[in-house]
Write a protein that holds these residues in place. Structure first.
Motif, PDB file in Angstrom:
ATOM      1  N   GLY A 118      22.738 -87.673 -50.251  1.00 56.33           N
ATOM      2  CA  GLY A 118      21.555 -86.902 -50.644  1.00 56.33           C
ATOM      3  C   GLY A 118      21.697 -85.457 -50.199  1.00 56.33           C
ATOM      4  O   GLY A 118      22.762 -85.028 -49.745  1.00 56.33           O
ATOM      5  N   ALA A 119      20.626 -84.701 -50.308  1.00 50.10           N
ATOM      6  CA  ALA A 119      20.675 -83.283 -49.916  1.00 50.10           C
ATOM      7  C   ALA A 119      20.374 -83.108 -48.436  1.00 50.10           C
ATOM      8  O   ALA A 119      20.490 -82.014 -47.898  1.00 50.10           O
ATOM      9  N   ASN A 120      19.964 -84.216 -47.762  1.00 54.78           N
ATOM     10  CA  ASN A 120      19.423 -84.069 -46.398  1.00 54.78           C
ATOM     11  C   ASN A 120      20.434 -84.271 -45.271  1.00 54.78           C
ATOM     12  O   ASN A 120      20.199 -83.855 -44.146  1.00 54.78           O
ATOM     13  N   CYS A 121      21.541 -84.986 -45.526  1.00 58.85           N
ATOM     14  CA  CYS A 121      22.612 -85.167 -44.536  1.00 58.85           C
ATOM     15  C   CYS A 121      22.151 -85.913 -43.269  1.00 58.85           C
ATOM     16  O   CYS A 121      22.779 -85.839 -42.216  1.00 58.85           O
ATOM     17  N   ILE A 122      21.051 -86.663 -43.374  1.00 55.36           N
ATOM     18  CA  ILE A 122      20.398 -87.218 -42.174  1.00 55.36           C
ATOM     19  C   ILE A 122      21.254 -88.235 -41.411  1.00 55.36           C
ATOM     20  O   ILE A 122      21.386 -88.148 -40.185  1.00 55.36           O
ATOM     21  N   CYS A 150      24.090 -80.072 -48.431  1.00 60.71           N
ATOM     22  CA  CYS A 150      24.651 -80.640 -47.182  1.00 60.71           C
ATOM     23  C   CYS A 150      25.679 -79.679 -46.593  1.00 60.71           C
ATOM     24  O   CYS A 150      25.739 -79.487 -45.375  1.00 60.71           O
ATOM     25  N   SER A 151      26.472 -79.080 -47.462  1.00 58.97           N
ATOM     26  CA  SER A 151      27.495 -78.133 -47.031  1.00 58.97           C
ATOM     27  C   SER A 151      26.846 -76.945 -46.307  1.00 58.97           C
ATOM     28  O   SER A 151      27.336 -76.478 -45.275  1.00 58.97           O
ATOM     29  N   LYS A 152      25.707 -76.509 -46.839  1.00 62.52           N
ATOM     30  CA  LYS A 152      24.965 -75.394 -46.241  1.00 62.52           C
ATOM     31  C   LYS A 152      24.452 -75.789 -44.837  1.00 62.52           C
ATOM     32  O   LYS A 152      24.546 -75.024 -43.886  1.00 62.52           O
ATOM     33  N   LYS A 156      24.458 -80.576 -56.504  1.00 63.31           N
ATOM     34  CA  LYS A 156      23.485 -79.739 -55.790  1.00 63.31           C
ATOM     35  C   LYS A 156      23.193 -80.325 -54.396  1.00 63.31           C
ATOM     36  O   LYS A 156      23.041 -79.597 -53.419  1.00 63.31           O
ATOM     37  N   ALA A 157      23.123 -81.664 -54.328  1.00 60.31           N
ATOM     38  CA  ALA A 157      22.907 -82.336 -53.033  1.00 60.31           C
ATOM     39  C   ALA A 157      24.078 -82.060 -52.089  1.00 60.31           C
ATOM     40  O   ALA A 157      23.882 -81.718 -50.920  1.00 60.31           O
ATOM     41  N   ASP A 181      17.276 -77.532 -44.147  1.00 61.10           N
ATOM     42  CA  ASP A 181      16.313 -77.425 -45.247  1.00 61.10           C
ATOM     43  C   ASP A 181      16.836 -78.252 -46.411  1.00 61.10           C
ATOM     44  O   ASP A 181      18.021 -78.583 -46.474  1.00 61.10           O
ATOM     45  N   ILE A 182      15.934 -78.604 -47.321  1.00 62.02           N
ATOM     46  CA  ILE A 182      16.355 -79.305 -48.540  1.00 62.02           C
ATOM     47  C   ILE A 182      15.711 -78.628 -49.746  1.00 62.02           C
ATOM     48  O   ILE A 182      14.627 -78.071 -49.634  1.00 62.02           O
TER      49      ILE A 182
END
Length: 314
Positions: free
Chosen positions: A120-124, A150-152, A145-146, A74-75
């Motif tokens: 970014g926040a997506n880790c793609i 990613c850590s999550k 926050k990004a 999720d992002i």
């Protein structure tokens, strides 16, 4: 009438898992929430409202489960929700680039380490690179926050825990400084640089995108495509960012086999080639790539001679 499926997307890389279009039946089976967003168009083809950020996010979740065995992704709201086929293409072209100095064999496994600038926040990119080739990654971003998101994602998918590490870049004006330490060796760097030079320019572009997709006129700057400030714009825009990256890369000439970045604006190329010449890059490659409706390209450079490239230990 039964909905038709989409024919082969020949502009995607031959190894791209979405080259034959989206198998919506399979995707919905793996991610039932996608069902709410899929419609059948006038050509009897199943499709999605790509101007709806929730639809795009749902499609990404389905693709990540189906192709990359990512169960929980999720992002946060307003962060960039990237089109996965285009991101996968970049990874596959890097694989080809690495094979070019490895007797045509794509090097696989965790000893191939990528540095993702602006994860970014997506880790793609790390998700795809690890799933397709077993590579390991360091992901950096200026946005805490990004990094936390990613850590999550990594913690929710145990197979990623040993494969991806994260580091916040605490000095906004630097790209590799503070990140590459003297003992580091990276096989490649990867980057999707901020495109615009100002917030205003970014908002205008987003509106244009939405109007094109919806074929309506809106003046409401909803970031349907997501994208936080740092993801969409920076001082000097794409040209400024990549120029800085080139100058900094010259300080770590032996610590990375290939430095690479996306360059969206063709008109930036001649200036970037001059800068690469200035820093004495030994070899420069430009790899054309189709990204959805638009064409983009990867610019790759190395400071290693042909012999040094061949001797690189994967």
């Amino acid at each position: 009438m039964k909905p038709k499926t989409i024919t082969e997307k020949t502009n995607l890389h031959p190894r791209n898992l979405d080259r034959f279009g989206y198998d919506f039946e399979q995707l919905i089976k793996n991610c039932p929430e996608l069902q709410h967003f899929v419609t059948v168009n006038e050509h009897h083809i199943k499709t999605l409202d790509f101007s709806n950020p929730e639809a795009v996010k749902s499609l990404n979740k389905a693709l990540l489960v189906t192709h990359y065995d990512i169960q929980d992704w999720d992002i946060p709201k307003n962060y960039l929700c990237p089109p996965i086929p285009g991101r996968a293409d970049y990874i596959h072209y890097i694989a080809d680039l690495l094979a070019s100095t490895n007797n045509g064999i794509i090097p696989e496994g965790e000893t191939v380490q990528g540095l993702d600038i602006g994860i970014g926040a997506n880790c793609i990119y790390p998700i795809i690179g690890n799933s397709a080739y077993g590579w390991s990654f360091v992901g950096t971003d200026i946005d805490l926050k990004a990094i936390e998101n990613c850590s999550k994602i990594i913690e929710s998918n145990p197979k990623l825990i040993d494969a991806i590490s994260l580091q916040q870049q605490t000095e906004v004006r630097f790209i590799f400084k503070n990140i590459i330490t003297p003992e580091d060796k990276f096989t490649f760097t990867i980057c999707n640089p901020p495109f615009h030079a100002s917030q205003q320019e970014a908002t205008k572009s987003t509106l244009r995108k939405i109007n094109n997709l919806e074929q309506t006129k809106t003046t409401k700057p909803v970031l349907n495509f997501g994208g936080h400030n740092a993801e969409l714009w920076c001082e000097g825009g794409e040209l400024g960012f990549v120029t800085q990256m080139i100058y900094e890369s010259a300080k770590y000439p032996m610590q990375c086999l290939w430095f690479t970045t996306l360059v969206s604006k063709k008109e930036n190329l001649s200036s970037l080639y001059k800068t690469l010449n200035k820093v004495s890059a030994v070899e420069v490659k430009t790899i054309d790539m189709a990204q959805g409706q638009k064409t983009s390209r990867i610019v790759a450079w190395t400071f290693l001679s042909e012999a040094q490239q061949k001797a690189w230990k994967f």
